[in-house]
Structures are given as structure tokens and as C-alpha cells.
Scaffold this motif. Structure first.
Motif, short mmCIF file in Angstrom:
data_model
loop_
_atom_site.label_atom_id
_atom_site.label_comp_id
_atom_site.label_asym_id
_atom_site.label_seq_id
_atom_site.Cartn_x
_atom_site.Cartn_y
_atom_site.Cartn_z
N GLY A 32 43.16 54.27 35.57
CA GLY A 32 44.48 54.48 35.50
C GLY A 32 45.16 53.18 35.50
O GLY A 32 44.62 52.52 36.49
N SER A 33 46.11 52.76 34.75
CA SER A 33 46.83 51.37 35.08
C SER A 33 48.32 51.49 34.87
O SER A 33 48.50 52.26 33.96
CB SER A 33 46.24 50.37 34.56
N VAL A 34 48.90 50.65 35.40
CA VAL A 34 50.68 50.71 35.26
C VAL A 34 50.93 49.10 35.37
O VAL A 34 50.53 48.57 36.17
CB VAL A 34 51.30 51.49 35.96
N GLY A 35 51.95 48.92 34.58
CA GLY A 35 52.54 47.36 34.81
C GLY A 35 51.80 46.43 34.21
O GLY A 35 51.08 46.55 33.16
N ASP A 36 51.93 45.25 34.52
CA ASP A 36 51.23 44.11 33.93
C ASP A 36 49.89 43.83 34.60
O ASP A 36 49.54 44.13 35.59
CB ASP A 36 52.00 42.62 34.16
N SER A 37 49.07 43.03 33.72
CA SER A 37 47.67 42.55 34.28
C SER A 37 47.56 41.16 34.47
O SER A 37 48.34 40.18 33.39
CB SER A 37 46.85 43.20 33.27
N PRO A 38 47.00 40.66 35.39
CA PRO A 38 47.13 39.00 35.61
C PRO A 38 46.66 38.35 34.36
O PRO A 38 47.11 37.12 34.33
CB PRO A 38 46.05 38.80 36.75
N ASN A 39 45.57 38.79 33.70
CA ASN A 39 45.19 37.83 32.39
C ASN A 39 45.62 38.55 30.97
O ASN A 39 45.10 38.12 30.15
CB ASN A 39 43.54 37.89 32.55
N GLY A 40 46.52 39.70 31.11
CA GLY A 40 46.97 40.25 29.88
C GLY A 40 45.86 41.33 29.46
O GLY A 40 46.24 41.85 28.33
N ASP A 41 44.73 41.56 30.08
CA ASP A 41 43.81 42.37 29.43
C ASP A 41 43.44 43.42 30.46
O ASP A 41 42.79 43.09 31.55
CB ASP A 41 42.54 41.83 29.27
N TYR A 42 43.93 44.62 30.68
CA TYR A 42 43.70 45.70 31.63
C TYR A 42 42.29 46.06 31.88
O TYR A 42 41.78 46.11 32.97
CB TYR A 42 44.16 46.91 31.41
N GLU A 43 41.39 46.08 30.84
CA GLU A 43 40.03 46.36 30.93
C GLU A 43 39.46 45.27 31.55
O GLU A 43 38.23 45.36 32.46
CB GLU A 43 39.40 46.76 29.55
N ALA A 44 39.74 43.94 31.10
CA ALA A 44 39.01 42.74 31.75
C ALA A 44 39.47 42.76 33.42
O ALA A 44 38.46 42.39 34.31
CB ALA A 44 39.64 41.43 30.96
N THR A 45 40.85 43.05 33.51
CA THR A 45 40.88 42.96 35.10
C THR A 45 40.32 43.76 35.87
O THR A 45 39.95 43.63 37.03
CB THR A 45 42.45 43.32 35.19
N ALA A 46 40.38 45.19 35.40
CA ALA A 46 39.34 46.20 36.04
C ALA A 46 37.71 45.80 36.27
O ALA A 46 37.55 46.09 37.39
CB ALA A 46 39.55 47.57 35.28
#
Length: 154
Positions: A32-46
Motif C-alpha cells: 500500500g502507498s499514499v502521498g507522493d513518491s520521491p522519484n514520481g514512481d511508487y513501484e520504483a520507490t518500493a
């Protein structure tokens, strides 16, 4: 006891919170995720944070098995250097990962990773991205510890 969504929304109430996720560090997938992602891509950040979490949890450099000074400090180690049972001299149970959390700082933010201990063999952590100027690192660390202890994963 909060589930994934409630946990993430509560994490986002912290001052300076920009994004939060619950990630499985063996697969690199966000549960699960919420808000922004540092690099704009939730999957890549995870996936990227999972690499960092996995390295810290598995490499001996971050939590040596044998500490040559431990006997001098009275840390509950036996003659062979192994920990006595699952309990240290402070009376606390020390099962699971030797690493509790990770803090990374960048020019613009703080990144916190808090490992979640569960009754089953879990490889899950809470990830929080804070703005460096408005976030409170100490408060965030305390709140993440509380959230990790109360989180219910089914």
C-alpha cells in the motif's frame, strides 16, 4: 489495531510527511502507498527502498552476530559468544531482525524505514518520506515504531 490503509493515513498526519508505503522487502512490492513518491514512481520507490532494507537486514556489517566486547558489557552472551536464549539482561525479548529502523537523509528530505515484526515470518517494513524543513525526524521515528507495533497484517 490499524490495517494497512489506516496505518498509512496515520503516518501521513505527521508534520512534513510527503509519502508513505508498506513494502515487502523480499519482493520489492508495495502492499500500500499514499502521498507522493520521491522519484514520481511508487513501484520504483518500493523496489529501491526494498533493496536498502534487505541489505541492512541481511548483511553482518549492520548487526554483527558476535561482538567481542559484549561479554565485558554484560549483554547476556554465553561463553561461546552466542546470545543466551532470546532474552538480554534488560529483560526484553530480542527475537527477529537485529535492525529496528533505518534513517537516510538527503538535501531535501528524510527517509525512514521501520521493520514490522509479525507472528509469521514477515519481511515487511513501513517507509516514510519527510520534508527536511517541516518534518520532525524524532517524532516520526517514535510514531513509526508505534504504528509498526500496532499494524495488523492478515
Amino acid at each position: 489495531m490499524p490495517g494497512i490503509d489506516e496505518c498509512l493515513y496515520e503516518a501521513m498526519t505527521l508534520p512534513g510527511a510527503r509519502g508513505a508505503a508498506i513494502v515487502d522487502w523480499t519482493s520489492g512490492l508495495a502492499l500500500g502507498s499514499v502521498g507522493d513518491s520521491p522519484n514520481g514512481d511508487y513501484e520504483a520507490t518500493a523496489a529501491e527502498t526494498a533493496e536498502v532494507a534487505r541489505a541492512a537486514a541481511e548483511y553482518q556489517a549492520f548487526a554483527p552476530v558476535e561482538d567481542p566486547d559484549a561479554d565485558d558489557l554484560g549483554l547476556g552472551l554465553g561463553l561461546d559468544g552466542a546470545a543466551d536464549a532470546d532474552e538480554d539482561t534488560d529483560g526484553m525479548d530480542h527475537k527477529g531482525l537485529p535492525v529496528e529502523d533505518l534513517m537516510l537523509t538527503t538535501r531535501t528530505g528524510f527517509h525512514l524505514i521501520r521493520y514490522v515484526e509479525t507472528t509469521f515470518d514477515s519481511s515487511v517494513f513501513l517507509y516514510l518520506w519527510l520534508d527536511r524543513h517541516t518534518g520532525n525526524l524524532a517524532m516520526a521515528r517514535i510514531r513509526l515504531r508505534s504504528l509498526a507495533e500496532r499494524l495488523v497484517l492478515v
